[in-house]
Design a protein around this motif. Structure first.
Motif, PDB file in Angstrom:
ATOM      1  N   GLY A 187       0.583  -0.743   0.323  1.00  9.52           N
ATOM      2  CA  GLY A 187      -0.203   0.072   0.225  1.00  9.52           C
ATOM      3  C   GLY A 187       0.709   1.108  -0.212  1.00  9.52           C
ATOM      4  O   GLY A 187       1.506   1.135  -0.619  1.00  9.52           O
ATOM      5  N   PHE A 188       0.875   2.107   1.227  1.00 17.78           N
ATOM      6  CA  PHE A 188       1.487   3.254   0.749  1.00 17.78           C
ATOM      7  C   PHE A 188       2.787   3.232   2.620  1.00 17.78           C
ATOM      8  O   PHE A 188       3.973   3.805   2.040  1.00 17.78           O
ATOM      9  CB  PHE A 188       0.754   4.080   1.760  1.00 17.78           C
ATOM     10  N   ASP A 236     -12.931  -2.258  -1.940  1.00 17.36           N
ATOM     11  CA  ASP A 236     -11.405  -1.505  -2.185  1.00 17.36           C
ATOM     12  C   ASP A 236     -11.353  -1.476  -0.438  1.00 17.36           C
ATOM     13  O   ASP A 236     -10.219  -1.647  -0.036  1.00 17.36           O
ATOM     14  CB  ASP A 236     -10.545  -0.880  -2.730  1.00 17.36           C
ATOM     15  N   PHE A 237     -12.333  -1.087   0.388  1.00 16.25           N
ATOM     16  CA  PHE A 237     -11.733  -0.562   1.020  1.00 16.25           C
ATOM     17  C   PHE A 237     -12.290  -1.832   1.967  1.00 16.25           C
ATOM     18  O   PHE A 237     -13.219  -2.510   1.992  1.00 16.25           O
ATOM     19  CB  PHE A 237     -12.291   0.775   1.896  1.00 16.25           C
ATOM     20  N   ILE A 272      -8.114   0.912   8.738  1.00 16.57           N
ATOM     21  CA  ILE A 272      -9.179   0.808   7.498  1.00 16.57           C
ATOM     22  C   ILE A 272      -7.804   0.202   6.501  1.00 16.57           C
ATOM     23  O   ILE A 272      -6.793   1.118   6.768  1.00 16.57           O
ATOM     24  CB  ILE A 272     -10.148   2.181   7.125  1.00 16.57           C
ATOM     25  N   SER A 273      -8.552  -0.779   5.873  1.00 14.16           N
ATOM     26  CA  SER A 273      -7.309  -1.126   4.626  1.00 14.16           C
ATOM     27  C   SER A 273      -7.909  -0.394   3.652  1.00 14.16           C
ATOM     28  O   SER A 273      -8.577  -0.703   3.163  1.00 14.16           O
ATOM     29  CB  SER A 273      -7.383  -2.424   4.876  1.00 14.16           C
ATOM     30  N   TRP A 274      -6.908  -0.548   2.782  1.00 13.20           N
ATOM     31  CA  TRP A 274      -7.352   0.058   1.050  1.00 13.20           C
ATOM     32  C   TRP A 274      -6.285  -1.110   0.314  1.00 13.20           C
ATOM     33  O   TRP A 274      -4.815  -1.125   0.483  1.00 13.20           O
ATOM     34  CB  TRP A 274      -6.921   1.136   0.159  1.00 13.20           C
ATOM     35  N   GLN A 275      -7.025  -1.971  -0.173  1.00 13.41           N
ATOM     36  CA  GLN A 275      -6.305  -3.117  -1.133  1.00 13.41           C
ATOM     37  C   GLN A 275      -5.265  -3.946  -0.483  1.00 13.41           C
ATOM     38  O   GLN A 275      -4.618  -4.646  -0.709  1.00 13.41           O
ATOM     39  CB  GLN A 275      -5.706  -2.441  -2.280  1.00 13.41           C
ATOM     40  N   GLY A 276      -6.287  -4.327   1.106  1.00 11.46           N
ATOM     41  CA  GLY A 276      -5.411  -5.291   1.846  1.00 11.46           C
ATOM     42  C   GLY A 276      -4.080  -4.774   2.753  1.00 11.46           C
ATOM     43  O   GLY A 276      -3.285  -5.216   3.315  1.00 11.46           O
TER      44      GLY A 276
END
Length: 867
Positions: free
Chosen positions: A513-514, A556-557, A569-573
């Motif tokens: 992710g980031f 995606d969340f 909260i996750s985005w794309q895992g």
């Protein structure tokens, strides 16, 4: 010691980087045949590769102690000085680094070759200008040609290791010192190539190739690099100016300093030299030394070491006498006793050796065995014992070393496990067996054994190269340091599909992710540098990812609460935000993951807005009853007492024990209770809740929000669809309670099922029937007897004893309670007063029937309380 000139002799003398070796190679290739002798196996191999490129492999031979490549009909021979076939017929002959005739250990070999090795048409002696006087005296017919250095060599002072310029070679004079310097370079500059005379050509070439290819910017070497190895070096730094010469530790001569320093500069590129560290101590150059090196003026060499190159072989005693003979010319000095002569003298004391060394052929064979090099540096005594064992094989039977025995010696070395020193030791031992295998008359199958030893040395060499790289090279650090201070776009940054981040092909970590995480194999002291490198180079990529997040669909969340850490909260895992306690249960603070803090303020606000939008949609989807409770708690049209119930219930997450709301419920009238029922709230005997909040999705969100408030995980949650579970440890019950389960003994039952059982019990008892642990409803549910009893007691029921006649005698609690109590005989199953929330204490044990036969009396107002 007589010598004669069969051809014109030219002595090409001068400092390093004058093109002497290059000139000799050109001259040799212009003749029909030729031979050149070199001081190092490594240098012989290097020139062999150059000549092969010119003449082709079928015309070129390589002969060293441990390596023989001699194609049939070979015309050009590249050899170590010791391996030169002096009696061969060649049109051209050259000897490189002839000034080594002044070396106490090997000097006699170079002196002998200078005096006896001659080409049919041309002979060249290559070396330092310091031997011009002795060459003129010993080889009077030689034409001496001086060559100036192509480039300037200048002193640049002392430099710390961390400030050495790129393309530097650091010279040390022991393996320990080489390793220490290389280790420091790995830490400060990403590593270094290592070159030592003990390395096999394969390992040395692989190490040098790293330096030449720019994979590392530094080379750490022994004085082996001073012997003509062609390296693209701009600066030579001396870690020390003292060396152990085999007998004592002494300061380098000015000529030796110049020979090594002269490796700096290539062709017409200027070079520099200096010391490593400070301008004082043993590693500091004196002004006189600096002036001599820069001007290429060195003390003349007046004498060379000599030993008879053609000793008599009629007997061992005669052989020893000739080898110990002293020269009769002032330009020559008797060579110190070499290892081969020391071994011979020790073997000559063995009667069995002397008995077998009869006749010229056997003496020659013994002397050849004594010439086995002590590659392992074990000392004359130990080496003599090894040679004696070989000689016994050579002097008995067919004169061959047994094939099986030889193969066993090779097999013992066939392992690539161990550290650098262990591998180096195995290679040294392998070189001994390789040397023996290349003596065609010592083995019955020399070609097979030579191939075996070659494969073994290559295998060990590859392992040693890998070990040197692993210990002394960190290419990733070298790549990043090379780009420090430059624009981040100068090195390519790649991110693999699995998130692996590479800079110029070197892995520096992962991007999930980031969030960037450093490669786990990274040493602790390098982590900070890799994080800084990632921060410099990933900014643009993170901005692109942020744009993708802003436009991503809700699917995606996801809520992340399985890690045992703060919910997020996750985005794309991948985690992008963490939830922290906020103004209310449904309004937690949303804090971006630290990885997103590198984005600009405006981008951060946009990301927060997008996550908040998703968060609100999930509350509507999974926690709508809770959202409505919060809204009703502030609705002015709702009676204040009802708003208070809504507020307490919402603050508890939509599920609360009835005992916690008894006082508030007591103030509600029938109409106000009806408002709660219309809102979907179930007022049970034990709990007050909204059934919609028992769904798995709602339970998961409630657990996350409550964990955010409590600051600790509320896990594990029961599996979806379960209504009855084992209670387990107390620490494991929190998730189940939040999911809507209540504990009864060793089991936990979902609260809606507990209320259903209480209603069912009331209905059955109202009909005058028994309700026990064996009732079908309880059996199908799976509730054990102890848990059943606790459920019934907490629900306001009490056990009664069945009459002997088998009839039923149930009393209902309610308005008839007091009268029923009065009519019952004293001491006969006296009923307990209802406890808080309508629960009742059990009757005394003396009035209770066995547990399996318990029936229950219930509260008359049970339905009224539920309604």
């Amino acid at each position: 010691m007589a010598h004669f000139a069969r051809s014109p002799v030219t002595a090409v003398l001068g400092p390093t980087n004058t093109g002497k070796t290059h000139l000799a190679v050109e001259r040799m290739c212009g003749h029909s045949s030729g031979m050149m002798g070199f001081p190092l196996r490594l240098l012989a191999r290097e020139v062999y590769d150059r000549v092969v490129a010119i003449k082709g492999p079928h015309q070129v031979a390589l002969i060293t102690g441990e390596e023989k490549i001699v194609p049939q009909g070979a015309l050009y021979y590249l050899c170590t000085a010791e391996s030169m076939p002096v009696d061969g017929d060649f049109a051209f002959v050259a000897l490189d680094e002839a000034q080594l005739g002044a070396d106490p250990e090997r000097g006699h070999v170079f002196t002998d070759r200078m005096l006896r090795a001659r080409g049919r048409e041309e002979t060249m002696i290559l070396g330092s200008a310091s031997i011009s006087r002795v060459v003129r005296s010993l080889v009077p017919d030689a034409e001496i040609v001086s060559r100036p250095r192509f480039s300037t060599l200048s002193y640049s002072g002392a430099k710390k290791l961390s400030r050495l310029p790129r393309r530097s070679a650091i010279v040390a004079f022991s393996a320990e010192e080489v390793y220490a310097v290389a280790e420091m370079l790995r830490r400060f500059r990403g590593g270094a190539a290592v070159v030592m005379g003990a390395l096999s050509p394969r390992t040395r070439n692989a190490q040098v190739q790293m330096f030449l290819n720019g994979e590392v910017d530094y080379l750490v070497a022994t004085d082996a690099i001073g012997m003509g190895l062609n390296l693209d070096v701009a600066h030579v730094a001396f870690a020390s100016l003292r060396k152990f010469d085999g007998r004592r530790t002494r300061r380098l001569t000015v000529s030796e300093m110049a020979q090594i320093a002269g490796r700096a500069g290539r062709h017409h590129q200027d070079g520099s030299f200096g010391s490593l560290g400070h301008e004082d101590g043993d590693a500091a150059f004196t002004p006189e030394e600096i002036e001599s090196i820069e001007a290429h003026r060195f003390p003349a060499i007046d004498r060379l070491y000599w030993r008879d190159g053609t000793p008599g072989m009629d007997s061992v005693r005669h052989l020893i006498a000739d080898l110990e003979a002293r020269p009769d010319r002032p330009e020559l000095a008797a060579a110190p006793e070499a290892v081969d002569l020391s071994v011979l003298k020790r073997l000559a004391d063995d009667p069995l050796v002397c008995e077998r060394a009869k006749g010229k052929k056997q003496v020659e064979r013994l002397w050849a065995a004594c010439g086995i090099p002590d590659f392992q540096k074990l000392g004359a005594d130990h080496h003599a014992r090894s040679v004696n064992r070989i000689w016994r094989f050579l002097s008995e039977g067919h004169g061959h070393i047994p094939r099986d025995w030889f193969a066993q010696q090779i097999a013992r070395l066939d392992s690539v496990q161990g550290d650098i020193d262990t591998l180096s030791g195995r290679i040294a031992a392998a070189r001994t067996w390789s040397y023996i295998a290349h003596r065609a008359d010592w083995l019955a199958h020399p070609a097979e054994m030579a191939e075996r030893t070659r494969e073994l040395e290559e295998k060990l060499s590859d392992a040693l190269h890998a070990a040197l790289m692993q210990r002394f090279v960190d290419r990733r650090t070298a790549v990043l340091l090379r780009d420090i201070g430059q624009n981040a776009s100068t090195l390519p940054v790649e991110i693999d599909p699995d998130g692996t981040v590479c800079v110029d092909g070197e892995t520096i970590g992962r991007l999930d992710g980031f969030r960037f995480s450093v490669d786990p194999a990274t040493r602790h002291q390098d982590r900070k540098m890799l994080l800084a490198a990632a921060e410099r180079r990933l900014g643009r990529i993170l901005r692109v990812k942020a744009d993708e997040l802003l436009g991503a669909p809700d699917t995606d969340f996801a809520l992340m609460d399985e890690s045992g850490q703060a919910p997020g909260i996750s985005w794309q895992g991948n985690i992008v935000a963490t939830l922290l306690p906020g103004s209310s249960l449904l309004a937690p603070e949303m804090r971006l993951d630290r990885a997103l803090l590198t984005l600009g303020q405006d981008m951060q606000k946009q990301v927060i807005t997008r996550l908040s939008t998703w968060f609100d949609s999930q509350k509507e989807k999974h926690l709508l009853p809770l959202v409505k409770m919060v809204a009703s708690s502030s609705e002015p049209d709702v009676p204040a007492v009802v708003r208070a119930v809504f507020a307490q219930l919402a603050d508890a997450g939509g599920i609360i024990a009835r005992t916690d709301l008894d006082s508030a419920l007591g103030h509600l009238d029938k109409e106000q209770r009806h408002l709660l029922r219309r809102a979907g709230i179930d007022i049970g005997v034990l709990d007050i809740y909204h059934p919609g909040l028992l769904k798995p999705g709602a339970a998961r969100w409630r657990a996350a929000l409550l964990a955010t408030r409590l600051g600790k995980p509320c896990l594990p949650l029961p599996q979806p669809g379960l209504t009855l579970i084992k209670a387990g440890e107390k620490s494991e019950q929190m998730g189940a309670r939040i999911a809507g389960f209540r504990g009864f003994g060793e089991q936990m039952l979902r609260i809606d099922m507990a209320e259903r059982m209480a209603r069912t019990a009331h209905e059955i008892i109202a009909k005058g029937e028994a309700f026990t642990a064996q009732s079908p409803q309880i059996v199908s549910l799976g509730l054990d007897e102890a848990s059943f009893l606790q459920l019934m007691r907490l629900s306001g029921f009490r056990p009664v004893e069945a009459p002997a006649e088998g009839g039923a005698n149930w009393a209902f609690r309610g308005r008839q309670k007091a009268r029923s109590d009065q009519q019952q005989p004293r001491g006969q199953g006296k009923r307990a007063a209802p406890g808080r929330g309508g629960s009742a204490r059990p009757a005394p044990a003396s009035s209770a029937a066995p547990l399996g036969n318990h029936a229950f009396a219930g509260l008359a107002d049970l339905l009224g309380r539920n309604g």
